[in-house]
Enzyme design. Structure first.
Site, PDB file in Angstrom:
ATOM      1  N   ASN A  41      -3.608  46.535 -16.290  1.00  0.00           N
ATOM      2  CA  ASN A  41      -2.950  45.444 -16.794  1.00  0.00           C
ATOM      3  C   ASN A  41      -2.899  45.000 -16.912  1.00  0.00           C
ATOM      4  O   ASN A  41      -2.924  43.838 -17.328  1.00  0.00           O
ATOM      5  CB  ASN A  41      -1.788  46.766 -17.703  1.00  0.00           C
ATOM      6  CG  ASN A  41      -1.981  47.645 -18.299  1.00  0.00           C
ATOM      7  OD1 ASN A  41      -2.610  48.110 -19.014  1.00  0.00           O
ATOM      8  ND2 ASN A  41      -0.822  49.057 -18.524  1.00  0.00           N
ATOM      9  N   GLY A 252       5.444  45.717 -17.500  1.00  0.00           N
ATOM     10  CA  GLY A 252       6.586  46.164 -16.119  1.00  0.00           C
ATOM     11  C   GLY A 252       5.255  45.771 -15.772  1.00  0.00           C
ATOM     12  O   GLY A 252       4.896  44.554 -14.507  1.00  0.00           O
ATOM     13  N   ASP A 253       3.916  46.127 -15.951  1.00  0.00           N
ATOM     14  CA  ASP A 253       2.586  45.620 -15.025  1.00  0.00           C
ATOM     15  C   ASP A 253       2.726  44.144 -15.701  1.00  0.00           C
ATOM     16  O   ASP A 253       1.731  42.840 -14.859  1.00  0.00           O
ATOM     17  CB  ASP A 253       1.772  46.331 -15.908  1.00  0.00           C
ATOM     18  CG  ASP A 253       1.421  47.389 -15.479  1.00  0.00           C
ATOM     19  OD1 ASP A 253       2.480  48.018 -14.675  1.00  0.00           O
ATOM     20  OD2 ASP A 253       1.160  48.261 -16.435  1.00  0.00           O
ATOM     21  N   SER A 254       2.857  43.784 -16.829  1.00  0.00           N
ATOM     22  CA  SER A 254       2.930  42.517 -17.616  1.00  0.00           C
ATOM     23  C   SER A 254       3.440  41.198 -16.464  1.00  0.00           C
ATOM     24  O   SER A 254       3.292  40.008 -15.676  1.00  0.00           O
ATOM     25  CB  SER A 254       3.237  42.476 -18.407  1.00  0.00           C
ATOM     26  OG  SER A 254       2.397  42.595 -19.431  1.00  0.00           O
TER      27      SER A 254
END
Length: 308
Positions: A41, A252-254
């Site tokens: 991601n 959250g990954d972004s």
């Protein structure tokens, strides 16, 4: 260079239903399959931001091949370690009527000692001072909880920067190894330090306790409330932009992608965090498992202000 490491990737299958009915048959009105796993991601979001990365980790079987092909088709450089087991599939069911979702993750394949050794050798061959390494997600079966700590030591000793985004014992042991940055959410930080609700109110005390464990810098995401950042020298809180949330999965990954993107350009953590918040909000506002894009991030950025 930015590297992302995904030890337990997944094909993310999302099924959309009007209403979820237990003990009955729910029929999907839409479906999509995406490359899942924290590191994947991050690489996907970095590509949307115009930033190259190299994706590493374990892939196996037909599912692993599909993920590799899709990432490469998206223009992401993939340097994976092949395994005998089958890469897992995670399933999300989104209920449109009540704006709710259920996510079920498979455990994933068992990793052999020889497969683990080959991955470590591949990482060692690429270590260069100044590079950024995002270590994210759960550990697959067969991988010891100390593995992230081992990688953090290798990366930091080589003069590169390790960003650790995991949870539980793997996070605890990884922090002791001294990563450049950790990004737990508030619940993960609370569990890590075994804090009660009253102790959680003393932000300065518990952030100092986390830093004392070994991390050089700390970002704690607080969902719609924003995020805080801490180092030995400073502690600041930033507001998150106001959006209409569509699906928070992957936000959250972004956020990590936005942080590492700006840190790799030489910005400070205080300068990078607004970009992280804007990236997370952009993705949370998109339907399904879509990720935000640069234009949307730039529009949201002005709302990501420091509040203390």
């Amino acid at each position: 260079m930015i590297y992302t490491l995904t030890l337990n990737p997944a094909a993310d299958l999302e099924l959309s239903v009007d209403q979820l009915e237990f003990n009955s048959v729910s029929r999907a009105i839409d479906s999509r399959m995406d490359c899942g796993g924290k590191g994947f991601n991050v690489s996907r979001m970095l590509k949307n931001l115009g930033q190259d990365s190299i994706a590493m980790g374990f892939v196996g079987g037909a599912t692993g091949l599909r993920l590799s092909n899709e990432l490469e088709a998206a223009g992401i450089d993939c340097q994976f370690t092949s395994i005998a087991g089958e890469t897992r599939t995670n399933v999300t069911i989104v209920e449109g009527a009540n704006a709710r979702h259920i996510k079920v993750n498979q455990a994933g394949p068992n990793i052999s000692e020889s497969e683990l050794t080959r991955l470590v050798e591949s990482i060692q061959q690429r270590l260069q001072p100044g590079d950024w390494w995002v270590l994210g997600g759960s550990l697959p079966l067969g991988v010891p909880t100390s593995f992230y700590a081992q990688l953090v030591c290798l990366i930091e000793d080589a003069g590169a920067h390790a960003v650790l985004d995991t949870s539980g014992e793997a996070l605890r042991e990884g922090i002791f190894a001294g990563p450049s940055l950790i990004k737990p959410n508030l619940e993960e930080a609370q569990a890590l330090l075994e804090l009660d609700a009253e102790e959680l109110q003393s932000t300065q005390a518990w952030t100092k306790a986390l830093l004392a464990m070994g991390a050089k810098n700390l970002v704690v995401s607080q969902g719609k409330a924003g995020a805080l950042m801490a180092s030995e020298e400073q502690l600041h809180e930033f507001a998150s932009p106001s959006i209409v949330e569509a699906n928070p999965i992957g936000a959250g990954d972004s956020m990590v992608a936005g942080l590492v993107w700006r840190l790799s350009l030489g910005e400070s953590l205080a300068q990078a965090l607004p970009y992280g918040l804007a990236c997370g909000a952009a993705t949370a506002s998109r339907p399904g498992t879509e990720l935000g894009d640069l234009a949307q991030v730039e529009q949201l950025l002005e709302q990501c202000r420091q509040i203390n």
